[in-house]
Scaffold this active site. Structure first.
Site, PDB file in Angstrom:
ATOM      1  NE  ARG A   1      -4.097  -1.784   0.139  1.00 22.84           N
ATOM      2  CZ  ARG A   1      -4.103  -2.806  -0.694  1.00 22.84           C
ATOM      3  NH1 ARG A   1      -3.104  -2.957  -1.550  1.00 22.84           N
ATOM      4  NH2 ARG A   1      -5.090  -3.678  -0.688  1.00 22.84           N
TER       5      ARG A   1
ATOM      6  CD  GLU B   1      -2.059   3.714  -6.072  1.00 22.44           C
ATOM      7  OE1 GLU B   1      -3.031   3.340  -6.757  1.00 22.44           O
ATOM      8  OE2 GLU B   1      -1.283   2.940  -5.520  1.00 22.44           O
TER       9      GLU B   1
ATOM     10  CG  HIS C   1      -2.413  -0.288  -7.770  1.00 22.12           C
ATOM     11  ND1 HIS C   1      -2.975   0.449  -6.753  1.00 22.12           N
ATOM     12  CD2 HIS C   1      -2.496  -1.589  -7.366  1.00 22.12           C
ATOM     13  CE1 HIS C   1      -3.386  -0.354  -5.780  1.00 22.12           C
ATOM     14  NE2 HIS C   1      -3.100  -1.599  -6.134  1.00 22.12           N
TER      15      HIS C   1
END
Length: 386
Positions: free
Chosen positions: A273, A302, A320
């Site tokens: 994360r 993000e 990602h």
């Protein structure tokens, strides 16, 4: 009034209305729903991230379940609307659910699904890929070639790091962390140091057995060590991969102080994360230590990167994509759909969400169960005995 959004409809006369906020890979997930009398509506709006208002428009007055994405804000507003529309389930097409207010969902009686058990190897493979790309400066070299700058072999051209015989550090030796460690140990004959609150017994046995195999063939055996602290891993490892959960204790786990105790030519990889790294501190560290390199799949804010990160030649950054293999993404879509379907049909909850092979076998019907409901206990849902 919410603005209407564009949709694609499957099985328009189905009894149960299920919404997917994004088109998802494969078609099996659609078939599994339509075969069970579901009308499937897939949002085709040309927006990367749907707003709360967009999703409210999708839910409408009658909706039995929703398949959503990690980028969406699922809180009180959406769960109350879904409940009013008769909704019984929401499932992220993701293993994480930091975007979901699980307490709000439970308050309104909505089951929350996620998709573990299908991302392990794919995510570990990307972490290994980033480790190798950073070590051997592959992205820098690729850009150099494409720019037409190569005019012949030179002794110092893009010299990187050898992985064989070095130490790989893993912070968080759960399923993904352990899979990554095995790849690096067996693939590159690296020694292992790991930190986890729980002992990774199976991983330790694997490294021990592989070390004995190497020794029996006249090679230097690999070793393992369970560190007593995260700082010990940071000090000793040449390559460090982060695999913790994200909570208050792991927010900015990697910060200015922790970066300072790492080796000057260390490699840091993050496929967990984004907020476990203080990205501002990382950019400064990359500027000050040009031989320090990172491989990042996730970011603190993000879809944005902190200022300066994109300019760092010693950073490999990808959008990602840790779970982005065809098999995994199609499997995630299947599991998310079956989470919603299971609640609609009143099925029990699968007893082990990390063992989902039976749901992914396309040659046989899936078990009559929801693969993974994170608030099953809070909702008093029955566990499957299959």
């Amino acid at each position: 009034m919410a603005t209407p959004v564009s949709i694609e409809v499957w099985n328009p006369n189905g009894k149960y209305r299920v919404i997917s906020t994004k088109p998802m890979p494969g078609t099996r997930w659609i078939r599994l729903l339509t075969d069970q009398d579901c009308r499937v509506e897939i949002c085709t709006q040309k927006k990367t991230i749907l707003s709360v208002e967009d999703i409210l428009s999708l839910i409408g007055d009658k909706c039995d379940g929703v398949i959503g994405q990690l980028t969406e804000d699922w809180g009180e507003v959406l769960f109350s609307a879904l409940s009013r529309a008769g909704g019984k389930a929401f499932s992220n097409m993701a293993v994480g659910y930091n975007n979901v207010d699980v307490n709000a969902a439970t308050k309104y009686g909505v089951a929350v699904g996620n998709t573990p058990g299908v991302l392990t190897e794919t995510t570990a493979e990307l972490a290994a890929s980033l480790s190798l790309a950073a070590a051997r400066r592959i992205v820098e070299a690729d850009e150099f070639m494409r720019a037409g700058l190569y005019d012949g072999w030179l002794p110092h051209l893009f010299v990187g790091n050898l992985l064989k015989g070095q130490t790989v550090g893993v912070i968080g030796a759960g399923r993904i962390g352990s899979a990554y460690a095995r790849m690096m140990v067996e693939g590159f004959k690296m020694n292992l140091i790991y930190y986890d609150l729980y002992q990774a017994t199976r991983l330790e046995k694997f490294v021990t057995a592989y070390g004995e195999f190497l020794k029996s063939n006249g090679e230097q055996p690999v070793t393992w060590k369970r560190a007593s602290s995260m700082q010990e891993v940071l000090r000793e490892a040449d390559v460090i991969s982060l695999h913790p959960i994200l909570d208050k204790t792991t927010y900015h786990l990697i910060n200015k102080d922790s970066l300072a105790i790492m080796k000057k030519e260390a490699i840091l990889v993050n496929c967990s994360r984004g907020p476990v790294i203080d990205e501002v501190a990382l950019v400064e560290h990359l500027k000050e230590n040009p031989m320090f390199r990172v491989g990042l799949d996730v970011f603190e804010d993000e879809p944005y990167m902190k200022p300066g990160l994109a300019d760092m030649k010693n950073a490999v950054v990808v959008p990602h994509i840790a779970s982005a293999s065809k098999w995994t993404r199609e499997g995630m879509a299947t599991l998310a759909a079956l989470n919603v379907l299971g609640k609609i049909k009143g099925y029990p909850v699968w007893s082990n969400p990390n063992q989902v092979e039976q749901f992914l076998n396309e040659n046989s019907p899936p078990p009559a169960a929801s693969p993974s409901i994170v608030n099953a206990k809070a909702l008093g849902l029955t566990a499957s005995k299959l």
